[in-house]
Design an enzyme around this catalytic site. Structure first.
Site, PDB file in Angstrom:
ATOM      1  N   SER A  80     -57.342 -64.329 -22.800  1.00 24.68           N
ATOM      2  CA  SER A  80     -57.490 -65.248 -21.667  1.00 24.68           C
ATOM      3  C   SER A  80     -56.940 -66.617 -22.041  1.00 24.68           C
ATOM      4  O   SER A  80     -57.385 -67.224 -23.029  1.00 24.68           O
ATOM      5  CB  SER A  80     -58.968 -65.386 -21.304  1.00 24.68           C
ATOM      6  OG  SER A  80     -59.158 -66.597 -20.589  1.00 24.68           O
ATOM      7  N   ASP A 118     -56.790 -67.182 -15.918  1.00 27.64           N
ATOM      8  CA  ASP A 118     -58.027 -67.492 -15.176  1.00 27.64           C
ATOM      9  C   ASP A 118     -57.762 -68.589 -14.166  1.00 27.64           C
ATOM     10  O   ASP A 118     -57.538 -69.741 -14.528  1.00 27.64           O
ATOM     11  CB  ASP A 118     -59.127 -67.917 -16.156  1.00 27.64           C
ATOM     12  CG  ASP A 118     -59.749 -66.720 -16.835  1.00 27.64           C
ATOM     13  OD1 ASP A 118     -59.921 -66.754 -18.060  1.00 27.64           O
ATOM     14  OD2 ASP A 118     -60.050 -65.738 -16.126  1.00 27.64           O
ATOM     15  N   MET A 136     -59.078 -70.882 -11.231  1.00 27.15           N
ATOM     16  CA  MET A 136     -60.352 -71.392 -10.710  1.00 27.15           C
ATOM     17  C   MET A 136     -60.083 -72.532  -9.720  1.00 27.15           C
ATOM     18  O   MET A 136     -59.239 -73.390  -9.988  1.00 27.15           O
ATOM     19  CB  MET A 136     -61.222 -71.893 -11.868  1.00 27.15           C
ATOM     20  CG  MET A 136     -61.542 -70.819 -12.892  1.00 27.15           C
ATOM     21  SD  MET A 136     -62.590 -71.474 -14.215  1.00 27.15           S
ATOM     22  CE  MET A 136     -62.566 -70.087 -15.360  1.00 27.15           C
ATOM     23  N   HIS A 170     -56.733 -63.486 -12.656  1.00 24.12           N
ATOM     24  CA  HIS A 170     -58.144 -63.334 -12.260  1.00 24.12           C
ATOM     25  C   HIS A 170     -58.477 -64.491 -11.333  1.00 24.12           C
ATOM     26  O   HIS A 170     -58.630 -65.622 -11.785  1.00 24.12           O
ATOM     27  CB  HIS A 170     -59.005 -63.343 -13.531  1.00 24.12           C
ATOM     28  CG  HIS A 170     -60.482 -63.307 -13.267  1.00 24.12           C
ATOM     29  ND1 HIS A 170     -61.396 -63.560 -14.256  1.00 24.12           N
ATOM     30  CD2 HIS A 170     -61.198 -63.058 -12.146  1.00 24.12           C
ATOM     31  CE1 HIS A 170     -62.614 -63.455 -13.750  1.00 24.12           C
ATOM     32  NE2 HIS A 170     -62.523 -63.150 -12.472  1.00 24.12           N
ATOM     33  N   MET A 215     -60.739 -66.609  -9.461  1.00 30.82           N
ATOM     34  CA  MET A 215     -62.113 -67.041  -9.210  1.00 30.82           C
ATOM     35  C   MET A 215     -62.030 -68.144  -8.157  1.00 30.82           C
ATOM     36  O   MET A 215     -62.221 -69.331  -8.431  1.00 30.82           O
ATOM     37  CB  MET A 215     -62.759 -67.543 -10.516  1.00 30.82           C
ATOM     38  CG  MET A 215     -63.065 -66.397 -11.456  1.00 30.82           C
ATOM     39  SD  MET A 215     -63.274 -66.904 -13.162  1.00 30.82           S
ATOM     40  CE  MET A 215     -61.553 -67.000 -13.656  1.00 30.82           C
ATOM     41  N   MET A 243     -67.517 -58.619 -15.063  1.00 31.09           N
ATOM     42  CA  MET A 243     -67.810 -59.919 -15.676  1.00 31.09           C
ATOM     43  C   MET A 243     -69.034 -59.779 -16.566  1.00 31.09           C
ATOM     44  O   MET A 243     -70.106 -59.383 -16.101  1.00 31.09           O
ATOM     45  CB  MET A 243     -68.028 -60.979 -14.606  1.00 31.09           C
ATOM     46  CG  MET A 243     -66.757 -61.389 -13.864  1.00 31.09           C
ATOM     47  SD  MET A 243     -65.459 -61.956 -14.969  1.00 31.09           S
ATOM     48  CE  MET A 243     -66.173 -63.490 -15.570  1.00 31.09           C
ATOM     49  N   ASP A 301     -64.824 -58.849 -19.300  1.00 32.45           N
ATOM     50  CA  ASP A 301     -64.358 -60.228 -19.414  1.00 32.45           C
ATOM     51  C   ASP A 301     -65.522 -61.194 -19.621  1.00 32.45           C
ATOM     52  O   ASP A 301     -66.331 -61.401 -18.730  1.00 32.45           O
ATOM     53  CB  ASP A 301     -63.619 -60.561 -18.101  1.00 32.45           C
ATOM     54  CG  ASP A 301     -63.008 -61.927 -18.104  1.00 32.45           C
ATOM     55  OD1 ASP A 301     -62.510 -62.354 -17.042  1.00 32.45           O
ATOM     56  OD2 ASP A 301     -63.027 -62.587 -19.159  1.00 32.45           O
TER      57      ASP A 301
END
Ligand code: DX5
Ligand code: ZN
Length: 216
Positions: free
Chosen positions: A8, A35, A37, A66, A68, A137, A175
């Site tokens: 990551s 990641d 976000m 990913h 989020m 998660m 993850d």
């Protein structure tokens, strides 16, 4: 089947992500885990499609984004254009999971659903045929360097049994808090892709962990 390792980038040096991608590639990484976000679904803000686009030509690695983010269905097109290979959306972030997954597939990407630690597997019941990946998660999303939540181990086992029973071709990605100590149990439970951030980027011998995890 060998475990795939997806470092990551959240714990990488954000001032030089191109070099960090090269480092994990040279050390045997299979995927690069991005990641994303938005400061709304989770408090942190990280990267978006413009960064993914600039990283695309810097690596041959499979780019595993990913998201989020809230309303992920609004962000599929820009990430597809940026050249990522897989988009994972949080089951909790949209009222239109089926529609969002179909949209990801329509853009030629692999589709994944991420389940927060408290989210039951039943949310996948009617979308299994649309999935290439389930992301379990094992921490609450929003930061790296957290401790693995052992309560998700039975969840991983259950998902692995569902994939087998339904004869699906679905990766099980885990993850959060994945490291030398937690990984063996996670793989035994049925994980096929391991995401690790701080264990790889924030540890002295982190890069060698990639090879160790692949051989589990
Ligand atoms: C957390 C992210 C994870 C995180 C993993 O919201 O989705 O990918 O970066 O970091 P570690 O491996 O440090 O727990
Ligand atoms: Zn992640």
């Amino acid at each position: 089947m060998a475990v795939k390792v997806a470092p990551s980038l959240l714990s990488a040096d954000f001032s030089d992500l191109g070099r960090e991608l090269k480092r994990i590639e040279e050390n045997g990484a299979d995927w690069a885990h991005l990641d994303v976000m938005d400061g709304h679904f989770v408090p942190a803000i990280t990267i978006g499609p413009v960064v993914a686009k600039s990283l695309r030509p810097r690596t041959r690695l499979f780019m595993d984004a990913h998201l989020m983010v809230s309303e992920p269905e609004n962000h599929i097109e820009p990430f597809a254009r940026a050249g990522v290979n897989l988009l994972t959306i949080q089951a909790e972030a949209t009222a239109h999971l089926d529609r969002a997954l179909r949209k990801i597939k329509e853009h030629g990407l692999k589709a994944g659903v991420a389940l927060n630690p408290a989210t039951p597997v039943s949310v996948l019941e009617y979308v299994w045929p649309l999935l290439d990946l389930v992301l379990v998660m094992s921490v609450n999303p929003g930061a790296g360097g957290q401790s693995f939540i052992p309560a998700v181990l039975p969840k991983i086992r259950y998902i692995a049994s569902q994939v087998k029973e339904l004869n699906l071709k679905v990766d099980i990605e885990v993850d959060g808090g994945v490291n030398r100590e937690t990984a063996p149990e996670i793989v035994k439970a049925g994980a096929t892709v391991l995401v690790a951030g701080s264990a790889i980027f924030a540890a002295e011998d982190g890069m060698s962990l990639i090879g160790e995890l692949k051989n589990l």
